[in-house]
Design a protein around this motif. Structure first.
Motif, PDB file in Angstrom:
ATOM      1  N   LEU A  88       0.802  -1.225   0.000  1.00  0.00           N
ATOM      2  CA  LEU A  88       0.000   0.000   0.000  1.00  0.00           C
ATOM      3  C   LEU A  88       0.832   1.271   0.000  1.00  0.00           C
ATOM      4  O   LEU A  88       0.314   2.356  -0.267  1.00  0.00           O
ATOM      5  CB  LEU A  88      -0.946  -0.011   1.204  1.00  0.00           C
ATOM      6  N   ASN A  89       2.127   1.132   0.276  1.00  0.00           N
ATOM      7  CA  ASN A  89       3.029   2.288   0.204  1.00  0.00           C
ATOM      8  C   ASN A  89       3.731   2.382  -1.145  1.00  0.00           C
ATOM      9  O   ASN A  89       4.566   3.258  -1.346  1.00  0.00           O
ATOM     10  CB  ASN A  89       4.076   2.194   1.323  1.00  0.00           C
ATOM     11  N   GLY A  90       3.392   1.476  -2.049  1.00  0.00           N
ATOM     12  CA  GLY A  90       3.981   1.500  -3.376  1.00  0.00           C
ATOM     13  C   GLY A  90       5.308   0.764  -3.477  1.00  0.00           C
ATOM     14  O   GLY A  90       5.987   0.839  -4.507  1.00  0.00           O
ATOM     15  N   ASN A  91       5.677   0.036  -2.430  1.00  0.00           N
ATOM     16  CA  ASN A  91       6.936  -0.708  -2.457  1.00  0.00           C
ATOM     17  C   ASN A  91       6.798  -1.984  -3.277  1.00  0.00           C
ATOM     18  O   ASN A  91       5.814  -2.721  -3.139  1.00  0.00           O
ATOM     19  CB  ASN A  91       7.376  -1.072  -1.031  1.00  0.00           C
ATOM     20  N   GLU A  92       7.777  -2.239  -4.107  1.00  0.00           N
ATOM     21  CA  GLU A  92       7.791  -3.417  -4.966  1.00  0.00           C
ATOM     22  C   GLU A  92       8.174  -4.648  -4.152  1.00  0.00           C
ATOM     23  O   GLU A  92       9.148  -4.636  -3.404  1.00  0.00           O
ATOM     24  CB  GLU A  92       8.788  -3.182  -6.096  1.00  0.00           C
ATOM     25  N   GLY A 144      -5.016  -4.805  -9.992  1.00  0.00           N
ATOM     26  CA  GLY A 144      -5.332  -3.400 -10.140  1.00  0.00           C
ATOM     27  C   GLY A 144      -4.204  -2.527  -9.650  1.00  0.00           C
ATOM     28  O   GLY A 144      -3.106  -3.009  -9.369  1.00  0.00           O
ATOM     29  N   SER A 145      -4.494  -1.259  -9.513  1.00  0.00           N
ATOM     30  CA  SER A 145      -3.468  -0.286  -9.148  1.00  0.00           C
ATOM     31  C   SER A 145      -3.263  -0.213  -7.637  1.00  0.00           C
ATOM     32  O   SER A 145      -4.085  -0.695  -6.851  1.00  0.00           O
ATOM     33  CB  SER A 145      -3.865   1.099  -9.656  1.00  0.00           C
ATOM     34  N   ILE A 146      -2.166   0.425  -7.246  1.00  0.00           N
ATOM     35  CA  ILE A 146      -1.886   0.641  -5.828  1.00  0.00           C
ATOM     36  C   ILE A 146      -2.978   1.499  -5.208  1.00  0.00           C
ATOM     37  O   ILE A 146      -3.417   1.254  -4.077  1.00  0.00           O
ATOM     38  CB  ILE A 146      -0.507   1.303  -5.655  1.00  0.00           C
ATOM     39  N   ASP A 147      -3.440   2.501  -5.933  1.00  0.00           N
ATOM     40  CA  ASP A 147      -4.496   3.374  -5.426  1.00  0.00           C
ATOM     41  C   ASP A 147      -5.785   2.590  -5.191  1.00  0.00           C
ATOM     42  O   ASP A 147      -6.479   2.800  -4.188  1.00  0.00           O
ATOM     43  CB  ASP A 147      -4.746   4.512  -6.421  1.00  0.00           C
ATOM     44  N   PHE A 152      -9.549  -0.101  -1.368  1.00  0.00           N
ATOM     45  CA  PHE A 152     -10.145  -1.353  -0.900  1.00  0.00           C
ATOM     46  C   PHE A 152      -9.834  -1.566   0.581  1.00  0.00           C
ATOM     47  O   PHE A 152     -10.706  -1.902   1.381  1.00  0.00           O
ATOM     48  CB  PHE A 152      -9.605  -2.519  -1.729  1.00  0.00           C
ATOM     49  N   SER A 153      -8.574  -1.358   0.946  1.00  0.00           N
ATOM     50  CA  SER A 153      -8.143  -1.550   2.330  1.00  0.00           C
ATOM     51  C   SER A 153      -8.860  -0.585   3.270  1.00  0.00           C
ATOM     52  O   SER A 153      -9.308  -0.966   4.360  1.00  0.00           O
ATOM     53  CB  SER A 153      -6.627  -1.362   2.438  1.00  0.00           C
ATOM     54  N   GLU A 154      -8.993   0.672   2.853  1.00  0.00           N
ATOM     55  CA  GLU A 154      -9.665   1.673   3.675  1.00  0.00           C
ATOM     56  C   GLU A 154     -11.144   1.358   3.851  1.00  0.00           C
ATOM     57  O   GLU A 154     -11.709   1.512   4.937  1.00  0.00           O
ATOM     58  CB  GLU A 154      -9.503   3.056   3.039  1.00  0.00           C
ATOM     59  N   GLN A 155     -11.776   0.907   2.775  1.00  0.00           N
ATOM     60  CA  GLN A 155     -13.214   0.652   2.813  1.00  0.00           C
ATOM     61  C   GLN A 155     -13.561  -0.608   3.596  1.00  0.00           C
ATOM     62  O   GLN A 155     -14.551  -0.642   4.323  1.00  0.00           O
ATOM     63  CB  GLN A 155     -13.759   0.534   1.383  1.00  0.00           C
ATOM     64  N   THR A 156     -12.765  -1.653   3.441  1.00  0.00           N
ATOM     65  CA  THR A 156     -13.089  -2.935   4.052  1.00  0.00           C
ATOM     66  C   THR A 156     -12.499  -3.118   5.446  1.00  0.00           C
ATOM     67  O   THR A 156     -12.945  -3.980   6.201  1.00  0.00           O
ATOM     68  CB  THR A 156     -12.581  -4.092   3.180  1.00  0.00           C
ATOM     69  N   LYS A 157     -11.461  -2.311   5.766  1.00  0.00           N
ATOM     70  CA  LYS A 157     -10.748  -2.489   7.041  1.00  0.00           C
ATOM     71  C   LYS A 157     -10.217  -3.911   7.162  1.00  0.00           C
ATOM     72  O   LYS A 157     -10.188  -4.509   8.244  1.00  0.00           O
ATOM     73  CB  LYS A 157     -11.665  -2.180   8.231  1.00  0.00           C
ATOM     74  N   GLN A 202     -21.125  -3.401  -4.034  1.00  0.00           N
ATOM     75  CA  GLN A 202     -20.144  -3.207  -5.094  1.00  0.00           C
ATOM     76  C   GLN A 202     -19.668  -1.760  -5.039  1.00  0.00           C
ATOM     77  O   GLN A 202     -20.474  -0.847  -4.824  1.00  0.00           O
ATOM     78  CB  GLN A 202     -20.809  -3.474  -6.456  1.00  0.00           C
ATOM     79  N   ASP A 203     -18.373  -1.533  -5.215  1.00  0.00           N
ATOM     80  CA  ASP A 203     -17.882  -0.165  -5.332  1.00  0.00           C
ATOM     81  C   ASP A 203     -17.897   0.191  -6.819  1.00  0.00           C
ATOM     82  O   ASP A 203     -17.029  -0.220  -7.583  1.00  0.00           O
ATOM     83  CB  ASP A 203     -16.468  -0.030  -4.762  1.00  0.00           C
ATOM     84  N   TRP A 204     -18.905   0.955  -7.206  1.00  0.00           N
ATOM     85  CA  TRP A 204     -19.072   1.254  -8.631  1.00  0.00           C
ATOM     86  C   TRP A 204     -17.926   2.106  -9.169  1.00  0.00           C
ATOM     87  O   TRP A 204     -17.499   1.934 -10.311  1.00  0.00           O
ATOM     88  CB  TRP A 204     -20.411   1.965  -8.845  1.00  0.00           C
ATOM     89  N   ALA A 205     -17.421   3.025  -8.350  1.00  0.00           N
ATOM     90  CA  ALA A 205     -16.331   3.887  -8.820  1.00  0.00           C
ATOM     91  C   ALA A 205     -15.085   3.059  -9.128  1.00  0.00           C
ATOM     92  O   ALA A 205     -14.461   3.222 -10.181  1.00  0.00           O
ATOM     93  CB  ALA A 205     -16.017   4.950  -7.771  1.00  0.00           C
ATOM     94  N   LEU A 206     -14.716   2.157  -8.224  1.00  0.00           N
ATOM     95  CA  LEU A 206     -13.549   1.299  -8.481  1.00  0.00           C
ATOM     96  C   LEU A 206     -13.805   0.375  -9.664  1.00  0.00           C
ATOM     97  O   LEU A 206     -12.907   0.098 -10.459  1.00  0.00           O
ATOM     98  CB  LEU A 206     -13.224   0.464  -7.236  1.00  0.00           C
ATOM     99  N   SER A 207     -15.037  -0.099  -9.792  1.00  0.00           N
ATOM    100  CA  SER A 207     -15.367  -1.024 -10.879  1.00  0.00           C
ATOM    101  C   SER A 207     -15.304  -0.355 -12.242  1.00  0.00           C
ATOM    102  O   SER A 207     -15.051  -1.014 -13.257  1.00  0.00           O
ATOM    103  CB  SER A 207     -16.771  -1.597 -10.658  1.00  0.00           C
ATOM    104  N   PHE A 208     -15.551   0.957 -12.284  1.00  0.00           N
ATOM    105  CA  PHE A 208     -15.529   1.671 -13.548  1.00  0.00           C
ATOM    106  C   PHE A 208     -14.156   2.256 -13.877  1.00  0.00           C
ATOM    107  O   PHE A 208     -13.979   2.860 -14.931  1.00  0.00           O
ATOM    108  CB  PHE A 208     -16.557   2.815 -13.535  1.00  0.00           C
ATOM    109  N   GLU A 209     -13.187   2.122 -12.955  1.00  0.00           N
ATOM    110  CA  GLU A 209     -11.869   2.685 -13.235  1.00  0.00           C
ATOM    111  C   GLU A 209     -11.228   1.980 -14.425  1.00  0.00           C
ATOM    112  O   GLU A 209     -11.506   0.809 -14.705  1.00  0.00           O
ATOM    113  CB  GLU A 209     -10.967   2.587 -11.998  1.00  0.00           C
TER     114      GLU A 209
END
Length: 260
Positions: A88-92, A144-147, A152-157, A202-209
Motif C-alpha cells: 500500500l506504500n507502493g513498495n515493490e 489493479g493499481s496501488i491506489d 479497498f483496504s480503507e473501505q473494508t478495514k 459493489q464499489d461502482w467507482a472502483l469497478s468503472f476505473e
C-alpha cells in the motif's frame, strides 16, 4: 442478457424476490442486479477451460477448481518468482517473498470493487485469530493499481495485508480462470443477491476505473496456502465462477492444523 445499461440502485430485498432477478452487464466487471416480477434467472452455461496436465510438485487442489490432479503446474514456481506486486506504500515486492520465510493464506480477488471479494475478505478475516495462533499470515492480492488497493483496504478495514498486481501476472502464473461465462452464472447471481442482503456493496467507482474496464473485469480469483519456502504451495483453490469460496474448514486444515 442486457448490455450498456445505466447503474441502478442495488437490490437489497430478500425472500421470494431474491429468486426473481435479471443480471445485466453494464460495463466490464460491473454487475447490475435488477428485481423482476416474472421470468427466472437466465445465464449462459459455465464454460470451464481445461487445465493443462503439466505437473511436478505435490500440493492439494480444491475440488472447486475442477482439477483431478494433485501436482503443481510445471514452471509455475519460476513464473511466480518473477511476479512483482506492490504494497500500500507502493513498495515493490516479489510475490514469492510473501511466503518465502513464513506460511501464508493468499487470496486473489476478482477486482478491488467486487462485492463478492469484499465478502471473501470478511470470510477469511473471521478466522484470522486461528491463523495468528498457528503463525500463518493472511494476504489479499487484487488485479489493479496501488491506489485501488488502498481504497479497498480503507473501505473494508481488512485485517490482513493487501497488495496490488497491476500486471495481473500472478493470475496468469496460477492459470486462474477468466471469462464472461465464469462471471455471469446462476450460482454467481444468487451469491451476489445474498451478499447484498447481508449488507455488502459493489464499489461502482472502483469497478468503472480504467484498469478494470480495459482488462475486461471477467477475471476470477482463488486462494493458495504457501510457504515457508518460495517453492512450497500446499493448497490451491481456483474459483470456477464468481463467488466460488471454498469451505473455510478446508483452508484451515491446509494452513493451520498441526503437521499440515
Amino acid at each position: 442478457m442486457a448490455a450498456s445499461l445505466s447503474p441502478v440502485a442495488p437490490f437489497t430485498g430478500g425472500g421470494a424476490a431474491a429468486n426473481k432477478i435479471s443480471i445485466h452487464v453494464q460495463s466490464p466487471g460491473v454487475i447490475a442486479i435488477v428485481p423482476r416480477r416474472c421470468n427466472p434467472l437466465r445465464a449462459k452455461s459455465i464454460v470451464e477451460d481445461s487445465i493443462p496436465k503439466r505437473f511436478v510438485s505435490a500440493y492439494a487442489v480444491s475440488g472447486s477448481a475442477g482439477a483431478d490432479t494433485s501436482s503443481m503446474v510445471e514452471g509455475t514456481y519460476d513464473s511466480l518468482d518473477s511476479v512483482l506486486v506492490y504494497d500500500l506504500n507502493g513498495n515493490e515486492v516479489r510475490i514469492s517473498d510473501l511466503w518465502k520465510e513464513r506460511k501464508a493464506v493468499v487470496a486473489f480477488a476478482r477486482h478491488f470493487g467486487c462485492v463478492l471479494c469484499r465478502k471473501r475478505a470478511d470470510y477469511l478475516a473471521a478466522v484470522k485469530d486461528k491463523m495468528d495462533a498457528a503463525g500463518v499470515s493472511l494476504v489479499l492480492i487484487g488485479p489493479g493499481s496501488i491506489d485501488q488497493a488502498r481504497k479497498f483496504s480503507e473501505q473494508t478495514k481488512f485485517k490482513g495485508e493487501v497488495y496490488a498486481d497491476p500486471s495481473h501476472s500472478s493470475y496468469k502464473a496460477l492459470n486462474l480462470v477468466s471469462g464472461v461465462s465464469t462471471t455471469f452464472t446462476p450460482g454467481a447471481g444468487l451469491k451476489i443477491i445474498q451478499a447484498y442482503v447481508e449488507g455488502y456493496r459493489q464499489d461502482w467507482a472502483l469497478s468503472f476505473e480504467k484498469d478494470t474496464r480495459t482488462r475486461g473485469g471477467w477475471q476470477q480469483g482463488g486462494i493458495i496456502v504457501a510457504g515457508p519456502g518460495k517453492n512450497n504451495i500446499s493448497y490451491l483453490h481456483k474459483d470456477k465462477e464468481a463467488g466460488d469460496d471454498p469451505n473455510i474448514d478446508e483452508i484451515l486444515k491446509a494452513c493451520c492444523l498441526q503437521g499440515s
